[in-house]
Design an enzyme around this catalytic site. Structure first.
Site, mmCIF file in Angstrom:
data_model
loop_
_atom_site.group_PDB
_atom_site.id
_atom_site.type_symbol
_atom_site.label_atom_id
_atom_site.label_comp_id
_atom_site.label_asym_id
_atom_site.label_seq_id
_atom_site.Cartn_x
_atom_site.Cartn_y
_atom_site.Cartn_z
ATOM 1 N N SER A 1 5.844 2.280 3.677
ATOM 2 C CA SER A 1 7.252 2.628 3.883
ATOM 3 C C SER A 1 7.712 3.704 2.903
ATOM 4 O O SER A 1 8.495 4.589 3.267
ATOM 5 C CB SER A 1 8.131 1.382 3.752
ATOM 6 O OG SER A 1 7.866 0.479 4.809
ATOM 7 N N SER B 1 0.302 -4.110 10.648
ATOM 8 C CA SER B 1 -0.502 -4.090 11.886
ATOM 9 C C SER B 1 -1.980 -4.337 11.572
ATOM 10 O O SER B 1 -2.805 -3.439 11.705
ATOM 11 C CB SER B 1 -0.311 -2.778 12.644
ATOM 12 O OG SER B 1 -0.357 -1.635 11.824
ATOM 13 N N SER C 1 0.812 -1.229 0.000
ATOM 14 C CA SER C 1 0.000 0.000 0.000
ATOM 15 C C SER C 1 0.840 1.272 0.000
ATOM 16 O O SER C 1 0.300 2.368 -0.084
ATOM 17 C CB SER C 1 -0.941 0.008 1.212
ATOM 18 O OG SER C 1 -0.208 -0.008 2.428
ATOM 19 N N GLY C 2 2.157 1.127 0.114
ATOM 20 C CA GLY C 2 3.028 2.307 0.046
ATOM 21 C C GLY C 2 3.390 2.896 1.401
ATOM 22 O O GLY C 2 3.882 4.029 1.463
#
Length: 263
Positions: free
Chosen positions: A94, A161, A91-92
């Site tokens: 980092s 998470s 999902s980007g």
């Protein structure tokens, strides 16, 4: 008598908080008033030095430093906090976190990224991906990020998470306003089509078990402070620089990029 009774109740409350593993702040204005005006110094020393148990750790106590969080934040001219990037693999998280870290550094602000994969190279290398290990993974990084925030650091946590309860427990451990949940919102099918690590393909083939979004759930945040619409179903990705800029604007408008002058 009322003053003494109130003080006694307050000391008992502090002791009970210590037994529950909560920080008993002996340097607060209230405690200073009790120690200087009501309680003998010997009483304060005894109360502050009493050892207690936290979880499986026995005979421990909190050691209060002589440099306050406020003083550290004043040195840095910023407010410590935790920006918790959560979302599916791919999902980007980092990418945006590191882009934001660079933008903050350019503004003279101290920030650090705690990346999920990086943390598993050391601190969490003994954890797998069972539900219990995922919970412990988040508990550990939650405690680390709490320490970072209390040092005055703008802490950027990039972890899938997937479980809402785990994220909420981290939020509850931090002071009000310290936890900023950043939800990287993107359709699962877009993440699968991107699949930068080839993990979705492996999970669909049964080579990876318990993979978030495939055979393990991802529980979306209910009320995140920030929801980044990374992509819609068309697969067109929003630029990381644009998302980092939006988060930077949030930090600016909410006072995280400066230290209140009255501290």
């Amino acid at each position: 008598e009322n003053s003494i009774a109130t003080t006694a109740r307050s000391v008992m409350a502090l002791r009970e908080a210590a037994k529950r593993g909560m920080k008993a702040c002996w340097t607060s204005k209230a405690c200073e008033t009790w120690s200087s005006n009501v309680l003998p110094a010997s009483t304060m020393r005894t109360a502050a030095s009493t050892a207690y148990t936290v979880g499986d750790s026995t005979n421990i106590k909190w050691h209060e430093g002589s440099v306050s969080r406020e003083e550290r934040e004043k040195l840095l001219d910023q407010r410590g906090c935790v920006l918790w990037f959560t979302g599916l693999s791919g999902s980007g998280k980092s990418t945006v976190a590191y882009t934001l870290e660079h933008a903050l550094a350019e503004r003279g602000k101290l920030a650090y990224v705690l990346d999920g994969d990086n943390i598993r190279h050391g601190l969490n290398q003994n954890l797998g991906f069972t539900a219990a290990d995922r919970e412990e993974n988040i508990r550990r990084i939650g405690e680390v990020s709490k320490l970072f925030a209390e040092s005055g650091m703008i802490t950027l946590v990039s972890f899938i998470s997937p479980y809402r309860a785990d994220r909420d427990r981290v939020r509850q451990r931090l002071a009000p306003g310290d936890f900023v949940e950043v939800y990287m919102k993107i359709p699962l099918e877009v993440c699968e089509s991107r699949d930068p690590k080839g993990l979705y393909k492996a999970a669909r083939a049964g080579k990876i078990k318990g993979f978030t979004g495939i055979d393990d759930p991802y529980e979306e945040p209910l009320q995140p402070e920030l929801a980044m619409e990374v992509s819609k179903a068309d697969g067109v990705m929003k630029a990381p620089e644009k998302m980092a800029g939006d988060i930077l604007a949030y930090l600016e408008s909410n006072g995280y990029l400066s230290c209140p002058k009255n501290r």
